[in-house]
Design a protein around this motif. Sequence first.
Motif, PDB file in Angstrom:
ATOM      1  N   PRO A 304      23.092  -0.089  25.349  1.00 46.09           N
ATOM      2  CA  PRO A 304      21.652  -0.349  25.308  1.00 46.09           C
ATOM      3  C   PRO A 304      21.079  -0.321  26.717  1.00 46.09           C
ATOM      4  CG  PRO A 304      22.842  -2.416  25.128  1.00 46.09           C
ATOM      5  CD  PRO A 304      23.878  -1.321  25.135  1.00 46.09           C
ATOM      6  N   THR A 322      16.637   0.723  20.397  1.00 47.28           N
ATOM      7  CA  THR A 322      17.763   1.251  21.179  1.00 47.28           C
ATOM      8  C   THR A 322      17.792   0.669  22.588  1.00 47.28           C
ATOM      9  OG1 THR A 322      16.572   3.168  22.086  1.00 47.28           O
ATOM     10  CG2 THR A 322      17.570   3.422  19.902  1.00 47.28           C
ATOM     11  N   GLY A 323      16.843  -0.178  22.899  1.00 45.55           N
ATOM     12  CA  GLY A 323      16.758  -0.804  24.212  1.00 45.55           C
ATOM     13  C   GLY A 323      15.441  -1.536  24.340  1.00 45.55           C
ATOM     14  N   MET A 350      21.721  -2.424  19.152  1.00 43.41           N
ATOM     15  CA  MET A 350      20.905  -1.464  19.883  1.00 43.41           C
ATOM     16  C   MET A 350      21.749  -0.311  20.403  1.00 43.41           C
ATOM     17  SD  MET A 350      18.032  -3.565  22.033  1.00 43.41           S
ATOM     18  CE  MET A 350      16.652  -4.329  21.172  1.00 43.41           C
ATOM     19  N   GLY A 351      22.956  -0.622  20.868  1.00 44.72           N
ATOM     20  CA  GLY A 351      23.838   0.435  21.350  1.00 44.72           C
ATOM     21  C   GLY A 351      24.214   1.410  20.250  1.00 44.72           C
ATOM     22  N   ALA A 354      21.226   3.521  19.520  1.00 50.23           N
ATOM     23  CA  ALA A 354      21.024   4.475  20.607  1.00 50.23           C
ATOM     24  C   ALA A 354      21.966   5.664  20.473  1.00 50.23           C
ATOM     25  CB  ALA A 354      21.228   3.784  21.956  1.00 50.23           C
TER      26      ALA A 354
END
Length: 392
Positions: A304, A322-323, A350-351, A354
């Motif tokens: 993230p 995603t961040g 989130m990672g 992403a």
Amino acid sequence: MKSDSRIRVMEIIARMNVGGPATQVLGLHERLNREEFDHRLYTGYVDDHEGDHLRLRDAETRVHRVPGLGRSIRPGDDHRALFWLIRAMRTFRPHIVHTRTAKAGALGRVAARLSGVGSARVHVFHGHLLHGYFSPVKRGLYVRSERLLASMSDRLVTVGSRVRDELLQAGIGRPPQYVVIPPGVRLGPVPERGKARAELGLPQDVPVVAYVGRLTQVKRPDRFLAVAGAVIRQIPECHFVVCGRGELEQQVERGVGAVRDSFRLVGWRKDVETVYAAADVVLLTSDNEGTPLSLIEAGMAGAPVVATRVGSVAEVVRDGHTGLLSTTDPGELAAHTVRLLSDRGLARRMGESARDWTAYAFGVDRLVSDTENLYRSLCGTARPLVREGARR
């Protein structure tokens, strides 16, 4: 297509220093359909304090070195490069002259006009120099020159729709000239986290924040250090990895000061995926960006990010998914960073998002396909490519 009927493309970039433009050029040059396109790369020389992308990647790409072409503006060298390019165009007779970066864009488009070859002219804005680079007077000169150069261009390509919109607001070019082609990235195999940290000399059980990019003013490494200081005050065990080089490298080395043990300054690395794999958060603190490849690569590695909301960053980072995006305020950037370091479940989700998003939107095969269609449209072999923005 027979070899003697291929579309001849002369791609010109001022220098192949480590960064987004060089990555895109090399990816295209290696993957364009050679039976359909005769694509030749023309470039100058990398400065001593910059990383050489071709050398770092051990690329065997054949390049045509342009005498006098490079980063610095020197009238004598610039004139030499201009007339060398004119002669090269009259010899190669490209169907398309494809330029990148401001200096190569100016010399290449003027050379194409003066050569009399009749090539279609394409210029790529990987970002722009409207913010964070010049004084108001120099900015005005830049805008006027780009307006003139736009009148010599058949297509103006931007890496994001926000970059396009800002250029149009400055009166550079007309809407029908613009095509948005987001970057395409292929990341190497991402190592396991523990192995990555061991490789970088990082502790296994502490939070890690990474910075990947040039150490230059517009990237604001000073702001990164300010954010790092604020994070350390709340999470004293946090470590920071700085992957990159530039003219501010010594300032960064001095700036870590009393918390030097919390930093790893690793320079440019061929295996940048190792840096992303070791990080819990990737931090971008720039004043200005196009569509930053470092954030795309971070996403592909499942990391993230926390980033300033500048340029087309919001087209890479889906804020809250995603961040986290921020103003340029170091306190806000630090708060977002601490939030992700403190909530491992949120950072992991989130990672994962992403990784899915960047693989879908920013694959190198899509970049190649979009560029081939653009070339065909200029040569009348396909319908014109029209992209209103990054794929969603």
